[in-house]
Design a protein around this motif. Sequence first.
Motif, PDB file in Angstrom:
ATOM      1  N   CYS A  56     -25.562  10.730  48.812  1.00  0.00           N
ATOM      2  CA  CYS A  56     -24.630   9.294  49.742  1.00  0.00           C
ATOM      3  C   CYS A  56     -24.374  11.183  50.324  1.00  0.00           C
ATOM      4  N   ALA A  57     -23.256  11.712  49.851  1.00  0.00           N
ATOM      5  CA  ALA A  57     -22.347  12.948  50.629  1.00  0.00           C
ATOM      6  C   ALA A  57     -23.705  13.584  51.198  1.00  0.00           C
ATOM      7  N   SER A  58     -25.519  13.955  51.213  1.00  0.00           N
ATOM      8  CA  SER A  58     -26.399  15.094  51.436  1.00  0.00           C
ATOM      9  C   SER A  58     -27.185  13.963  52.688  1.00  0.00           C
ATOM     10  N   VAL A  59     -27.050  12.504  52.749  1.00  0.00           N
ATOM     11  CA  VAL A  59     -28.327  11.786  53.286  1.00  0.00           C
ATOM     12  C   VAL A  59     -28.261  12.498  54.906  1.00  0.00           C
ATOM     13  N   PRO A  60     -29.322  12.619  55.707  1.00  0.00           N
ATOM     14  CA  PRO A  60     -29.466  13.425  57.088  1.00  0.00           C
ATOM     15  C   PRO A  60     -28.778  12.276  58.258  1.00  0.00           C
ATOM     16  N   GLU A  61     -28.419  12.829  59.294  1.00  0.00           N
ATOM     17  CA  GLU A  61     -27.656  12.070  60.021  1.00  0.00           C
ATOM     18  C   GLU A  61     -29.341  11.574  61.058  1.00  0.00           C
ATOM     19  N   ARG A  62     -28.741  10.751  61.588  1.00  0.00           N
ATOM     20  CA  ARG A  62     -29.488   9.517  62.802  1.00  0.00           C
ATOM     21  C   ARG A  62     -30.585  10.599  63.507  1.00  0.00           C
ATOM     22  N   THR A  63     -31.236  10.669  63.404  1.00  0.00           N
ATOM     23  CA  THR A  63     -31.837  11.454  64.814  1.00  0.00           C
ATOM     24  C   THR A  63     -31.786  10.849  66.551  1.00  0.00           C
ATOM     25  N   CYS A  70     -22.175   1.577  55.051  1.00  0.00           N
ATOM     26  CA  CYS A  70     -22.953   2.639  54.584  1.00  0.00           C
ATOM     27  C   CYS A  70     -22.376   3.184  53.382  1.00  0.00           C
ATOM     28  N   LYS A  71     -22.701   3.409  52.088  1.00  0.00           N
ATOM     29  CA  LYS A  71     -21.602   4.270  51.508  1.00  0.00           C
ATOM     30  C   LYS A  71     -22.587   6.089  52.006  1.00  0.00           C
ATOM     31  N   ALA A  72     -23.658   6.074  52.989  1.00  0.00           N
ATOM     32  CA  ALA A  72     -24.018   7.373  53.282  1.00  0.00           C
ATOM     33  C   ALA A  72     -22.437   8.150  54.053  1.00  0.00           C
ATOM     34  N   ALA A  73     -22.298   9.290  53.971  1.00  0.00           N
ATOM     35  CA  ALA A  73     -20.507  10.266  54.175  1.00  0.00           C
ATOM     36  C   ALA A  73     -21.639  10.135  55.847  1.00  0.00           C
ATOM     37  N   SER A  74     -22.714  10.345  56.497  1.00  0.00           N
ATOM     38  CA  SER A  74     -23.102  10.449  57.717  1.00  0.00           C
ATOM     39  C   SER A  74     -23.543   9.094  58.650  1.00  0.00           C
ATOM     40  N   CYS A  75     -23.492   8.334  57.542  1.00  0.00           N
ATOM     41  CA  CYS A  75     -23.848   6.908  58.453  1.00  0.00           C
ATOM     42  C   CYS A  75     -22.241   5.536  58.564  1.00  0.00           C
ATOM     43  N   ASP A  76     -22.783   5.074  60.071  1.00  0.00           N
ATOM     44  CA  ASP A  76     -21.551   4.121  60.640  1.00  0.00           C
ATOM     45  C   ASP A  76     -22.946   2.652  60.868  1.00  0.00           C
ATOM     46  N   GLN A  77     -23.566   2.645  59.774  1.00  0.00           N
ATOM     47  CA  GLN A  77     -23.670   0.766  59.898  1.00  0.00           C
ATOM     48  C   GLN A  77     -23.193  -0.147  59.173  1.00  0.00           C
ATOM     49  N   VAL A  78     -23.400  -1.147  58.850  1.00  0.00           N
ATOM     50  CA  VAL A  78     -23.028  -1.958  57.694  1.00  0.00           C
ATOM     51  C   VAL A  78     -23.929  -1.633  56.741  1.00  0.00           C
ATOM     52  N   ALA A  79     -23.389  -1.656  54.810  1.00  0.00           N
ATOM     53  CA  ALA A  79     -24.689  -2.317  53.782  1.00  0.00           C
ATOM     54  C   ALA A  79     -25.243  -3.508  53.834  1.00  0.00           C
ATOM     55  N   ARG A  80     -26.081  -3.400  53.797  1.00  0.00           N
ATOM     56  CA  ARG A  80     -26.890  -3.984  53.570  1.00  0.00           C
ATOM     57  C   ARG A  80     -27.677  -4.066  51.846  1.00  0.00           C
ATOM     58  N   THR A  81     -28.052  -3.378  51.431  1.00  0.00           N
ATOM     59  CA  THR A  81     -28.338  -3.550  49.740  1.00  0.00           C
ATOM     60  C   THR A  81     -27.503  -3.708  48.964  1.00  0.00           C
ATOM     61  N   ALA A  82     -27.601  -3.935  47.638  1.00  0.00           N
ATOM     62  CA  ALA A  82     -26.501  -4.158  46.720  1.00  0.00           C
ATOM     63  C   ALA A  82     -26.512  -2.855  46.018  1.00  0.00           C
ATOM     64  N   LEU A  83     -26.939  -1.889  46.753  1.00  0.00           N
ATOM     65  CA  LEU A  83     -26.274  -0.215  46.546  1.00  0.00           C
ATOM     66  C   LEU A  83     -25.168   0.700  47.229  1.00  0.00           C
ATOM     67  N   ARG A 132     -32.000   1.657  56.613  1.00  0.00           N
ATOM     68  CA  ARG A 132     -32.279   3.262  57.062  1.00  0.00           C
ATOM     69  C   ARG A 132     -32.090   3.480  55.593  1.00  0.00           C
ATOM     70  N   CYS A 133     -30.898   3.775  55.495  1.00  0.00           N
ATOM     71  CA  CYS A 133     -30.243   5.000  54.063  1.00  0.00           C
ATOM     72  C   CYS A 133     -30.914   4.414  53.026  1.00  0.00           C
ATOM     73  N   ASP A 134     -31.348   3.048  52.784  1.00  0.00           N
ATOM     74  CA  ASP A 134     -32.168   2.852  51.503  1.00  0.00           C
ATOM     75  C   ASP A 134     -33.566   2.574  51.469  1.00  0.00           C
ATOM     76  N   GLN A 135     -33.953   3.667  52.132  1.00  0.00           N
ATOM     77  CA  GLN A 135     -35.964   3.940  52.701  1.00  0.00           C
ATOM     78  C   GLN A 135     -35.662   5.454  52.148  1.00  0.00           C
ATOM     79  N   TRP A 136     -34.582   6.312  52.631  1.00  0.00           N
ATOM     80  CA  TRP A 136     -34.291   7.314  52.498  1.00  0.00           C
ATOM     81  C   TRP A 136     -34.263   7.460  50.630  1.00  0.00           C
ATOM     82  N   TRP A 137     -33.066   6.308  49.999  1.00  0.00           N
ATOM     83  CA  TRP A 137     -33.178   6.541  48.935  1.00  0.00           C
ATOM     84  C   TRP A 137     -34.122   6.286  48.054  1.00  0.00           C
TER      85      TRP A 137
END
Length: 847
Positions: free
Chosen positions: A96-103, A60-73, A78-83
Amino acid sequence: MSSRAAHVAASLTAAPVGGWPEGRLDGLIDWEALAGWGYDRATGRFCPDADDPIFGFRMCKAASCDQVARTALGLCWRCDQWWQKAEAGTDFEEFCASVPERTRYPRQASTLCRVCQTPGHERPVRAHGLCAACDNAMGKRGQSPEEYVAGDEQYPPAQPRPSFGRCQVATCTRFAWRAGPALCERHYKTWASMGRPAGAALRTWCSRQGSVDRDSKVAVLSGLADRPRLEILYGLQRAAETGRKTKMIDLQSAVNVVRAQGVSSIFELSMDKVTPGTQIYNFLTFSADQVCLALATRESEAAKDDWDLRVFGHIPGILRFGPISQGWLRDTAKAWAKERVDTVTTPRVMQATLRALRAFSESLRRNRPDGGADPKMLSRADLAAFANDLSHLEAKGQLSPMTRRSWVGQVNQFLTEARAMGLSRPGGPLADLAGDVMLRRGDKLKAVPRGEPGRALPQTVMDQLLDPAALQQLGPDLRAMVELQAAVGRRTGELCGLRHDCLAFDEILDEAGQLRQAPVLVHDMPKVNIRGYRLPIDTEIAQIIKDQQARTRARYPDTPGHALALFPADLMNPHGTKHIDVSAFDARFRDWIGALPKLTGPDGQAYDRSDIVPYSFRHGFAQRHADNGTPIDVLADLMGHAHLTTTRGYFRVTEKRKRKAVDLLASLQVDRDAKRSRPVVEALLDSQANRDTIGQVAVPFGICTEPTNIKAHGQACPFRHQCLGCTYFRADPSYLPELRAHLTRLLADQERLRAAVPELEEWARNAAIPAAEEIASLRRIIKRCEKLVEGLAEDERQQVQEAIVVLRRARAQLDTTVPVRFRGVIGPATPKLFPRSEPERRAGHDR
């Protein structure tokens, strides 16, 4: 479903013949290569690198995420929902630099309680970073997580609690979360919902549970029986070797299916609950197919009713013997195929014969009282009945005339070859069949008439297909394939198989005697065992190839040019070394044809699109050359044909059309003085047409009526081939291209020889220089032929132009046109190696 796809799918339902030898599959697995791809043999975990071309994944391109990318972006779910919730106009990079960390803590075995995480005290997190017991105690005390861990004025710091151990499920690496069965929280809830099995039932239940750590980066194969584990690992090895991309989430799901059913081999799987076409289904069928192929032998394959041609060293394909119901005929076919499979260059020949045998078997089953089971009862009448059945199918429109004739001939050839192999000897499968059950020399089928122009598309249809507006509907790669096929007329397999370095240049002498670089297309012709054939092409075709080379190189910058395909396959091709499959190109071509607007035929009516296939361009290539007068021996070489009869089949002119063309041009025939040689007539009498046929012979720029030369078939001209000054010479407008080319050559020779003062003596130079009278005679003939055509009415001129095309096409079928000793000295102009229509040239300029 194709026969090949059905055969692969059947791999999961057909038990291996005799079973697999113990240890043989283990020996086929390259354990070192598997370890390099990420397999840990000790733990059974497969952890590939993210950048692996086959098993890798995008993070995932989000800096605070360690998950596998699932979308074309390039985001996880989870990060796609935030986007999607982000405000309009938000910059993607800033997001991508400011996406919140997982709670919430990720559900992984490595996430342990903040207190209970020391050796011997490992407990998984439940909430607030604490295990279930610590979280419960914190709530009862009314503390915050920090107060519970560090202690406060009322309570001391929390102490770690003894661990419950690892989860009993073989595939799970998490720690148990409570007392009772040592199960993680996810497996504990599943166990409770299944009725809380205990004892042996609990052990069986644990052995069949799948992994719940589905983070798309790891697959767990532990807990599988040895044989299905080896089969899946071999499937992974073959996936890497063939470039078949495999995601870890799909691999884990496939492993869970195998584990849940508790089978001892993937060939025992019940696929009822696996949806066909999904990645899970495809991986299981692929693994089964590769295991079958690896462990099959020629003997084991020959015992089946459907043979996989890959076992015998051929390209993928199936030889189907099952539909042949007569045992003696099926055994004969297998024995014949077993011997022929090592001698044929392409299995399509054998597949065509088996199709004919299946039709013959159906005919015997329908017409014989015993269904044709007893070969002693068969006679030549059964072959006649077979031919009659095919004729009825042809009459119904269910069979083409050529297929009918081909099937009868193939059955007869099969019986002849089987007897020559000794299969009719005592004890052989063909021993009881009478020797006269075959076609005789007098039983040859009537040739199927073929009208001109064979399978070549009408020029009006070709113009519409090559129109820039139609070509724009194609992608760059497919457009290049269509344009290239229309220009060079290669077999479809040859076109698809072109390599990246297929463009080369030859150094040749041009007409001015200067050396220049001429482009050639270098390719193989597997059908006729020709490698490295060099086809001359023009600069426009070379530019198409250069553009495609640039696109392919941009996609695969690290692959060597000699290994790179010019038209790479889209799937299972991480390095671009595999070319596009013929069936894939055909499917995309059909989609394009179907999406085009209405196509109009020569008669102004809608044209039948079913006649438009990629191979039609090859017939059109031959047709253009025939229309431009290319000699048949030259065209045969360009087409890659070993026999001229094969080339003639690509452009036929019926006698009716040829006679009509001769009648139209009869009144336009001129002699050496540019005068009409016969009165104006509407049509020649049959006697006059026959007299013309036997009373003339072809010469370089027309025809000759001199008796001595005719008797010698053009090899004994008493006047040293001085055609333009001979009273027996005749020409007509169909020879204008040759006449004009010869005029150009004479003028060039005149200037060149006049300058050759030191090299030639005076008398030799005067003899070699073309005479002014010869040039004047040639100009008179050309001018007269042009005026005769220009003086016709518009409709008559159109008919004459069509007649000229027909006659030039007919002449192209002649084996020889001038005596061999005069070739290159006197003769027609050099044939064009890439004649192109005006729409094709426009399409090239519009690129």
